[in-house]
Design a protein around this motif. Structure first.
Motif, PDB file in Angstrom:
ATOM      1  N   LEU A  82       8.419   1.020   3.731  1.00 46.76           N
ATOM      2  CA  LEU A  82       8.723   2.135   2.833  1.00 46.76           C
ATOM      3  C   LEU A  82       9.291   1.642   1.501  1.00 46.76           C
ATOM      4  CD1 LEU A  82      10.163   4.705   5.406  1.00 46.76           C
ATOM      5  CD2 LEU A  82       7.988   4.879   4.157  1.00 46.76           C
ATOM      6  N   ARG A 123       5.603   8.305   3.816  1.00 46.86           N
ATOM      7  CA  ARG A 123       5.855   7.938   2.420  1.00 46.86           C
ATOM      8  C   ARG A 123       5.192   8.887   1.434  1.00 46.86           C
ATOM      9  NH1 ARG A 123       7.973   7.283  -1.704  1.00 46.86           N
ATOM     10  NH2 ARG A 123       7.926   5.422  -2.997  1.00 46.86           N
ATOM     11  N   TYR A 124       3.950   9.292   1.744  1.00 44.10           N
ATOM     12  CA  TYR A 124       3.163  10.058   0.780  1.00 44.10           C
ATOM     13  C   TYR A 124       3.005  11.531   1.135  1.00 44.10           C
ATOM     14  CZ  TYR A 124       2.391   5.390  -0.930  1.00 44.10           C
ATOM     15  OH  TYR A 124       2.590   4.117  -1.404  1.00 44.10           O
ATOM     16  N   LYS A 183       5.559   3.768  -5.253  1.00 39.88           N
ATOM     17  CA  LYS A 183       6.249   5.066  -5.218  1.00 39.88           C
ATOM     18  C   LYS A 183       5.264   6.221  -5.117  1.00 39.88           C
ATOM     19  CE  LYS A 183      10.679   3.903  -6.778  1.00 39.88           C
ATOM     20  NZ  LYS A 183      11.175   3.402  -5.554  1.00 39.88           N
TER      21      LYS A 183
END
Length: 116
Positions: free
Chosen positions: A36, A79-80, A41
């Motif tokens: 992560l 994460r996304y 980002k």
């Protein structure tokens, strides 16, 4: 596989990721935290069905290609912010690499393979 995002982190197998059926192992927790932090980002996640390409650089020639898929997909969706149930196509590749050179590379795109 062209244009993949590469993360220089040894892929974690399903066997290393889970204790029994419900609990993440300490190895998985450390792997998830590292992944992560290393992931870009932002990655554009298209609407609709998704096609995911994964390439694993593995130093263990006996490692199964499918073992690191589930933990890696769980991390990508965390994460996304997408649901991996939207993934309708996978492209998987395993590359033999020297110990210490392990990596994961990925691409997430719209799955247009079933459109007319």
């Amino acid at each position: 596989m062209n244009n993949l995002i590469t993360i220089n982190l040894k892929p974690l197998s399903v066997n290393e990721a889970w204790q029994g059926k419900r609990f993440k192992t300490p190895a998985y927790k450390a792997f998830e935290e590292a992944a992560l932090l290393m992931l870009p980002k932002q990655v554009e996640i298209p609407a609709g069905d998704l096609a995911v390409s994964l390439e694993f650089g593995l130093s263990n020639k006996m490692a199964d290609l499918d073992n690191p898929v589930k933990p890696w997909m769980d991390i990508l969706q965390k994460r996304y912010g997408f649901n991996d149930a939207r993934v309708t196509a996978y492209s998987l590749r395993k590359c033999d690499v020297p110990k210490g050179a392990e990596y994961v590379a990925f691409r997430i795109e719209q799955d247009t393979s079933h459109e007319p």
